[in-house]
Enzyme design. Structure first.
Site, PDB file in Angstrom:
ATOM      1  N   TYR A 102       0.850  -1.204   0.000  1.00  0.00           N
ATOM      2  CA  TYR A 102       0.000   0.000   0.000  1.00  0.00           C
ATOM      3  C   TYR A 102       0.891   1.263   0.000  1.00  0.00           C
ATOM      4  CZ  TYR A 102      -2.948   3.644   2.000  1.00  0.00           C
ATOM      5  OH  TYR A 102      -3.587   4.824   2.249  1.00  0.00           O
ATOM      6  N   ASP A 174      -0.405  -7.568   6.695  1.00  0.00           N
ATOM      7  CA  ASP A 174      -1.532  -6.654   6.541  1.00  0.00           C
ATOM      8  C   ASP A 174      -2.676  -7.452   5.917  1.00  0.00           C
ATOM      9  OD1 ASP A 174      -3.387  -4.766   5.658  1.00  0.00           O
ATOM     10  OD2 ASP A 174      -1.860  -3.223   5.391  1.00  0.00           O
TER      11      ASP A 174
HETATM   12  N1  PLP Z   1      -3.293  -1.155   4.560  1.00  0.00           N
HETATM   13  C1  PLP Z   1      -3.952  -1.259   3.388  1.00  0.00           C
HETATM   14  C2  PLP Z   1      -3.846  -2.521   2.591  1.00  0.00           C
HETATM   15  C3  PLP Z   1      -4.734  -0.193   2.918  1.00  0.00           C
HETATM   16  O1  PLP Z   1      -5.383  -0.304   1.733  1.00  0.00           O
HETATM   17  C4  PLP Z   1      -4.815   0.998   3.697  1.00  0.00           C
HETATM   18  C5  PLP Z   1      -5.619   2.154   3.248  1.00  0.00           C
HETATM   19  O2  PLP Z   1      -6.082   2.227   2.117  1.00  0.00           O
HETATM   20  C6  PLP Z   1      -4.090   1.066   4.891  1.00  0.00           C
HETATM   21  C7  PLP Z   1      -3.359  -0.024   5.303  1.00  0.00           C
HETATM   22  C8  PLP Z   1      -4.106   2.305   5.739  1.00  0.00           C
HETATM   23  O3  PLP Z   1      -5.280   2.383   6.467  1.00  0.00           O
HETATM   24  P1  PLP Z   1      -5.985   3.756   6.909  1.00  0.00           P
HETATM   25  O4  PLP Z   1      -6.391   4.466   5.671  1.00  0.00           O
HETATM   26  O5  PLP Z   1      -7.121   3.288   7.767  1.00  0.00           O
HETATM   27  O6  PLP Z   1      -4.972   4.538   7.692  1.00  0.00           O
END
Ligand code: PLP
Length: 387
Positions: A102, A174
Site C-alpha cells: 500500500y 496486513d
Molecule cells: N493497509 C492497506 C492494505 C490499505 O489499503 C490501507 C488504506 O487504504 C491502509 C493499510 C491504511 O489504512 P488507513 O487508511 O485506515 O490509515
C-alpha cells in the site's frame, strides 16, 4: 466466548457481554476521558481513555477473536497501527517488504522511518528466493500484504513467516484486503496481523481505524506501550461503529465474494478486457496459493481494458451504481483508475514495469444486486466507446 465457536458467532458475541447492571446488549459508547479511583492508583481497570476505554476493550477482544489471536489493539487509523509496528524497531534495523505494498505503507517506511535510520528493501514477495536474498543480519521485520493492491497478488504467509523466523525476524501481515473471515495469518505462523478497520471490518465507509493482533503476550505488551505512548487511539464512538460492522462481516463478505466472482467471470468473457486480476480465477498467477490460504477470494478485483487512459477515465466516470472513489471494503461498490488516482504518484515507466497499465481499473465490489453491477459497467463501457 470460546475459540471453538464459529467465526460467524464470534463476530457477533466475542468481547461483548450484556451490561451487568442494565442488561443492555450493545457495548455503550463510553464517552469519557477519565475514571474515578477508589484510592490513589487504585482504579477499576481504567484510569485514562488514551490508555484504555471500555468500548475499545470490547472492540479489541472482538478483533482478537476474529483473527483467532489472543491480543488485540485498536488504533485511530490503519496507518496508526502500521506506525506502531515501526515503533517496535530500533535505529539500524532492516525491514524486508513487498514492492507493491500500500502506498501509505511505502510512504511511512521511506519518508518517515528512513530518517530514523531504519533500512527498507522492497522485493517481489511472491519470489521467495528474492526475499531470502534480501534478508540481512540486521533484518528484524518482514512486512507482508496479501492480496496486494491493485493486482491482487496472493503471498504465501506460511512460507514467508518461516523465512522470517529463520532469520529471527518478525513476520507482520496486513490482512486488510482479505479480512479474518477469509484468511487468518496467525494460523500460518505470522507474529502480527495488521488491519485498516476503515475497510471491510468497519464495512460501511463511515469510520477510519486500525488494529494489531498477536498471540504473543510480550509483543502485545510492547504494542500496548507504544499505543499509549504515541496516542493514535480511536474514539469510543469509532470503536462502537467498528463493533457494529464486525457483527455482519461474515454475511457481507459472502456477498462481496459472490458478486466479485460473478463480475470477474463476466469481465473475463468481455472482448475488450485484456486481463482480469481476481485471485478466484484460475487464470490469476497466484490462484493456487489463494485456494490453500484463503476460504474465499474477496471483493476486490482489477482489470486491464484494451483502452487509453482517457477511455478508461470515461468508464470510471460514467458508472452510476459504482461510485468513483478511492478506498474499499464498504457495502457500496466503488471504482477507480489506479494510474490516475491511487497509484498516480508512481512514475509512468515504473507503473508499466510493475504491470500497472493506464487502462487498469480497480473495483471494490459491493453487496448490491450483481445484475445491476454488471449492467452498470456494461453501460459505462458503451458510453466510453469500448465494445
Ligand atoms: N493497509 C492497506 C492494505 C490499505 O489499503 C490501507 C488504506 O487504504 C491502509 C493499510 C491504511 O489504512 P488507513 O487508511 O485506515 O490509515
Amino acid at each position: 466466548m470460546s475459540m471453538d465457536e464459529h467465526i460467524e458467532t464470534r463476530a457477533i458475541h466475542a468481547g461483548q457481554e450484556p451490561d451487568e447492571e442494565t442488561g443492555a446488549l450493545m457495548t455503550p459508547i463510553y464517552a469519557n476521558s477519565t475514571y474515578e479511583q477508589d484510592g490513589p492508583g487504585d482504579h477499576r481497570g481504567y484510569e485514562y481513555s488514551r490508555t484504555g476505554n471500555p468500548t475499545r476493550t470490547d472492540l479489541e477482544a472482538n478483533l482478537a477473536a476474529l483473527e483467532n489471536g489472543s491480543y488485540g489493539r485498536a488504533f485511530s487509523s490503519g496507518m496508526g497501527a502500521i506506525n506502531t509496528v515501526c515503533n517496535l524497531l530500533d535505529a539500524g534495523d532492516h525491514v524486508v517488504t513487498g514492492d507493491d505494498v500500500y502506498g501509505g505503507t511505502h510512504r511511512i517506511f521511506t519518508q518517515v522511518y528512513e530518517k530514523y535510520d531504519l533500512e527498507f528493501t522492497f522485493v517481489d514477495t511472491t519470489d521467495h528466493a528474492a526475499v531470502a536474498d534480501a534478508m540481512q543480519a540486521n533484518t528484524e521485520l518482514l512486512w507482508v500484504e496479501t492480496p496486494t493492491n491493485p493486482l491482487m497478488r496472493v503471498n504465501d504467509i506460511e512460507a514467508l513467516a518461516a523465512l522470517a523466523h529463520e532469520h529471527d525476524a518478525l513476520c507482520a501481515v496486513d490482512n486488510t484486503f482479505a479480512t479474518p473471515y477469509l484468511q487468518r495469518p496467525l494460523e500460518f505462523g505470522a507474529d502480527i496481523v495488521s488491519h485498516s478497520l476503515t475497510k471491510y471490518l468497519g464495512g460501511h465507509s463511515d469510520v477510519v481505524g486500525g488494529a494489531l493482533i498477536t498471540d504473543d503476550e510480550a509483543l502485545d505488551a510492547d504494542i500496548g506501550f507504544y499505543q499509549n505512548s504515541v496516542g493514535a487511539t480511536p474514539s469510543p464512538f469509532d470503536c462502537f461503529l467498528v463493533l457494529r460492522g464486525t457483527k455482519t462481516l461474515p454475511v457481507r463478505m459472502d456477498r462481496h465474494c459472490e458478486n466479485a466472482r460473478a463480475l470477474a467471470e463476466w469481465l473475463e468473457g468481455h472482448a475488450s478486457v485484456d486481463r482480469v486480476y481476481y485471485p478466484g480465477l484460475e487464470s490469476h498467477p497466484t490462484h493456487e496459493i489463494a485456494t490453500t490460504q484463503m476460504d474465499d477470494f474477496g471483493g476486490m478485483l482489477s482489470f486491464d481494458l484494451d483502452a487509453t487512459l482517457e477511455e478508461a477515465s470515461t468508464v470510471v466516470s460514467e458508472t452510476e451504481v459504482f461510485t468513483l472513489a478511492e478506498s474499499l471494503g464498504g457495502v457500496e461498490s466503488l471504482i477507480e483508475q489506479p494510474a490516475a488516482m491511487t497509484h498516480a504518484a508512481i512514475p509512468p515507466e515504473e507503473r508499466e514495469a510493475i504491470g500497472l497499465s493506464d487502462g487498469l481499473i480497480r473495483a471494490s465490489v459491493g453487496i448490491e444486486h450483481v445484475d445491476d453491477l454488471i449492467a452498470d459497467l456494461d453501460a459505462a463501457f458503451t458510453a466510453a466507446g469500448v465494445h
